[in-house]
Motif scaffolding. Structure first.
Motif, mmCIF file in Angstrom:
data_model
loop_
_atom_site.group_PDB
_atom_site.id
_atom_site.type_symbol
_atom_site.label_atom_id
_atom_site.label_comp_id
_atom_site.label_asym_id
_atom_site.label_seq_id
_atom_site.Cartn_x
_atom_site.Cartn_y
_atom_site.Cartn_z
ATOM 1 N N CYS A 1 0.796 -1.225 0.000
ATOM 2 C CA CYS A 1 0.000 0.000 0.000
ATOM 3 C C CYS A 1 0.828 1.273 0.000
ATOM 4 C CB CYS A 1 -0.888 0.042 1.250
ATOM 5 S SG CYS A 1 -1.982 -1.353 1.424
ATOM 6 N N PRO B 1 -3.177 7.492 -7.055
ATOM 7 C CA PRO B 1 -2.174 6.633 -6.399
ATOM 8 C C PRO B 1 -0.842 7.329 -6.211
ATOM 9 C CG PRO B 1 -3.332 5.429 -8.120
ATOM 10 C CD PRO B 1 -3.745 6.862 -8.259
ATOM 11 N N HIS C 1 -0.428 -1.283 -9.691
ATOM 12 C CA HIS C 1 -1.570 -0.713 -8.970
ATOM 13 C C HIS C 1 -2.817 -1.527 -9.279
ATOM 14 C CE1 HIS C 1 -5.006 2.171 -8.497
ATOM 15 N NE2 HIS C 1 -4.443 2.224 -7.306
ATOM 16 N N SER D 1 -7.824 1.626 -5.481
ATOM 17 C CA SER D 1 -7.686 2.628 -4.422
ATOM 18 C C SER D 1 -9.020 2.732 -3.701
ATOM 19 C CB SER D 1 -7.292 3.985 -4.997
ATOM 20 O OG SER D 1 -6.001 3.932 -5.585
ATOM 21 N N TRP E 1 -7.247 7.850 1.597
ATOM 22 C CA TRP E 1 -7.129 6.885 0.511
ATOM 23 C C TRP E 1 -6.006 5.889 0.775
ATOM 24 C CZ3 TRP E 1 -10.317 6.284 -3.656
ATOM 25 C CH2 TRP E 1 -11.258 7.300 -3.856
ATOM 26 N N HIS F 1 -4.003 3.042 -1.348
ATOM 27 C CA HIS F 1 -3.759 2.610 -2.721
ATOM 28 C C HIS F 1 -3.087 1.239 -2.682
ATOM 29 C CE1 HIS F 1 -4.703 6.757 -3.709
ATOM 30 N NE2 HIS F 1 -3.775 7.138 -2.835
#
Length: 203
Positions: free
Chosen positions: A88, A96, A112, A115, A127, A129
């Motif tokens: 993360c 992100p 990725h 999110s 957030w 990600h």
């Protein structure tokens, strides 16, 4: 394989996660809240010691994690692969952001995935990600990642199988296992009873 060199089937992972953990992001505190009946916690070191202070204790942390993962993966490990590492980064916005340098070095090829805004108060945003890497139990990247967590160099790591039937959250001091069923949770708790906290909900 080194550093999670295989790519992750992102659409497949997305579907598998949503089937196994509906309406729940890959975040340990949310999994504990929504799937508490499938959760069991183990200590990473004897007597609940939080941080390793020797090579032998680091080795014990890795041994316990590998033993639990081997049990959960089962026969998948015979052919290698089968493990997905979720790492993360965090921000106040939905775009992100790069991960911490230590975890990025451990899993440099991570892609990725998704999110999620984990904020609960109106008007605030938090957030998380999520990046994913494919690996197996013999990948040096796995041990690098586990030791980053054990030494409090990163947080929010989730390990799961490609089918997402279970999830493992290592943290500095232990590991949370979210099993595929209460029966599997109870089997793990019985098999590794000496690693349990003094109370099942202990830290």
């Amino acid at each position: 394989m080194s550093g999670g060199g295989q790519s992750v089937d992102i659409p497949g992972l997305d579907g598998a996660w949503n089937r196994s953990w509906p309406k729940c992001p890959p975040a340990a505190h949310r999994l504990r809240r929504q799937f508490r009946e499938r959760w069991v916690r183990f200590h990473a070191l004897p007597e609940g010691k939080r941080y390793a202070t020797s090579d032998a204790e680091h080795a014990e942390i890795l041994r316990r994690h590998h033993t639990l993962l081997q049990d959960l993966l089962g026969d998948v490990t015979v052919g290698g692969g089968g493990l997905v590492a979720i790492t993360c980064s965090w921000s106040a916005a939905g775009l992100p952001t790069p991960r911490d340098s230590a975890v990025a070095a451990a899993t440099p090829r991570a892609a990725h995935w998704r999110s999620d805004d984990l904020a609960t108060d109106p008007g605030f945003h938090s957030w998380q990600h999520h990046y994913v890497s494919a690996m197996d139990l013999h990948d040096p990247a796995l041990d690098r990642l586990l030791l980053c967590v054990a030494d409090d160099m990163t947080d929010g790591v989730i390990l799961t199988g490609t089918g997402c039937a279970w999830a493992v959250h290592p943290y500095d001091g232990g590991v949370d296992v979210f099993a595929g069923s209460t029966e599997v949770r109870d089997r793990l708790a019985g098999r590794f009873a000496e690693w349990l906290p003094s109370t099942r909900q202990g830290t």
